[in-house]
Design an enzyme around this catalytic site. Structure first.
Site, mmCIF file in Angstrom:
data_model
loop_
_atom_site.group_PDB
_atom_site.id
_atom_site.type_symbol
_atom_site.label_atom_id
_atom_site.label_comp_id
_atom_site.label_asym_id
_atom_site.label_seq_id
_atom_site.Cartn_x
_atom_site.Cartn_y
_atom_site.Cartn_z
ATOM 1 C CG ASN A 10 -4.757 14.712 -10.723
ATOM 2 O OD1 ASN A 10 -4.051 13.691 -12.376
ATOM 3 N ND2 ASN A 10 -4.174 16.301 -11.248
ATOM 4 C CG ASN B 188 2.788 15.149 -5.114
ATOM 5 O OD1 ASN B 188 1.977 15.273 -5.324
ATOM 6 N ND2 ASN B 188 3.766 16.000 -6.434
ATOM 7 C CG HIS C 208 5.508 17.197 -10.248
ATOM 8 N ND1 HIS C 208 5.548 18.426 -9.778
ATOM 9 C CD2 HIS C 208 6.402 17.704 -11.153
ATOM 10 C CE1 HIS C 208 6.027 19.825 -9.813
ATOM 11 N NE2 HIS C 208 7.291 19.337 -10.941
ATOM 12 C CD GLU D 38 12.337 13.280 4.585
ATOM 13 O OE1 GLU D 38 11.988 12.395 4.428
ATOM 14 O OE2 GLU D 38 13.847 12.861 5.385
ATOM 15 C CG ASP E 179 8.342 18.225 -6.329
ATOM 16 O OD1 ASP E 179 8.340 18.949 -6.478
ATOM 17 O OD2 ASP E 179 7.345 17.300 -6.019
ATOM 18 C CB ALA F 267 0.323 12.177 -18.676
ATOM 19 C CD GLU F 268 -2.047 16.451 -13.710
ATOM 20 O OE1 GLU F 268 -2.539 17.030 -12.974
ATOM 21 O OE2 GLU F 268 -1.159 17.330 -14.474
HETATM 22 C C1 GRF Z 1 -2.871 19.936 -11.611
HETATM 23 O O1 GRF Z 1 -2.067 21.055 -11.893
HETATM 24 C C2 GRF Z 1 -1.920 19.051 -11.731
HETATM 25 O O2 GRF Z 1 -1.030 18.946 -12.094
HETATM 26 C C3 GRF Z 1 -0.805 19.363 -10.300
HETATM 27 O O3 GRF Z 1 -2.765 20.430 -9.577
HETATM 28 C C4 GRF Z 1 -3.328 20.574 -10.874
HETATM 29 C C5 GRF Z 1 -4.880 20.961 -10.089
HETATM 30 O O4 GRF Z 1 -5.068 19.340 -9.958
HETATM 31 N N1 GRF Z 1 -0.904 17.919 -9.259
HETATM 32 P P1 GRF Z 1 -6.377 19.130 -9.929
HETATM 33 O O5 GRF Z 1 -7.207 19.395 -10.791
HETATM 34 O O6 GRF Z 1 -6.884 19.997 -8.155
HETATM 35 O O7 GRF Z 1 -6.308 17.325 -9.497
#
Ligand code: GRF
Length: 204
Positions: A17, A111, A113, A151, A154, A183-184
């Site tokens: 990410n 964040n 998720h 707090e 998610d 997606a991410e």
């Molecule tokens: C991924 O599964 C992502 O969905 C979650 O953390 C995991 C690792 O992400 N947020 P990354 O490759 O370290 O960005």
């Protein structure tokens, strides 16, 4: 400062990410933001290598080296404040942050998720686990969510979501990969770009 919002990315693992954010910065998608700091709570996180390769300042902060959670958070806050950070992005960051920490940076932490919140989220749902739960439940669609951090694990305001189909022959690993790719890695850079534009506009 050159009029851009200053972004810190907190990581713990592979950093895919983070890489999506770096690539989006290079392509000009994140026009009003600049990633100026990457903080990892794990020395071994490949995300650190990605940051170094991109010429971004990195820092490893571990609970152990800081004598526990309080010292850890104090060090992270010191880094964030000394770098004049406007936006903190949790990208695969696997450490819980206290309510005090989150309140201190209210509406400035986001964040990514790996599910369509409110499904498969909250305490204990991280990494591969949301995908295992999605397959066990038999959902036909899952996806990813970008949200503000408050707090409640998610539980913050949702900023962006993107749905991804679940295939009959999916394993947790193949599903995780598809959610990351489809997606991410798409919605996180777009969300960061949008928030940075807002920050710069509000500042002008
Ligand atoms: C991924 O599964 C992502 O969905 C979650 O953390 C995991 C690792 O992400 N947020 P990354 O490759 O370290 O960005």
């Amino acid at each position: 400062m050159d009029g851009k919002a200053r972004v810190a990315v907190l990581v713990s693992g592979g950093g895919t990410n983070l890489q999506a954010l770096i690539d989006a910065q290079r392509s000009g998608l994140i026009e009003k933001g600049e990633i100026v700091l990457v903080i990892s709570n794990r020395e071994s996180a490949f995300a650190i290598e990605r940051a170094k390769k991109a010429g971004i300042e990195t820092c490893v902060v571990t609970r152990k080296a800081c004598g526990g959670q309080e010292g850890f958070e104090a060090k992270v806050m010191e880094l964030i404040d000394s770098h004049d950070i406007d936006l903190v992005v949790l990208a695969g960051f696997l450490t819980i942050l206290s309510a005090a920490f989150v309140r201190h940076y209210e509406h400035r932490i986001i964040n990514i998720h790996p599910s369509l919140i409110p499904a498969f989220c909250g305490d204990g749902f991280y990494g591969i686990i949301p995908h295992q739960a999605a397959l066990e439940r038999g959902v036909k669609v899952t996806g990813a969510t970008v949200h503000y951090v408050n707090e409640v694990a998610d539980g913050g305001e949702i900023i962006a979501q993107k749905a991804v189909s679940v295939e009959d022959d999916d394993t947790p690993e193949t599903l995780q990969r598809r959610v990351m790719e489809q997606a991410e890695w798409l919605i996180l850079p777009v969300a960061v770009a949008k928030i940075c534009r807002r920050i710069v506009k509000e500042r002008s």
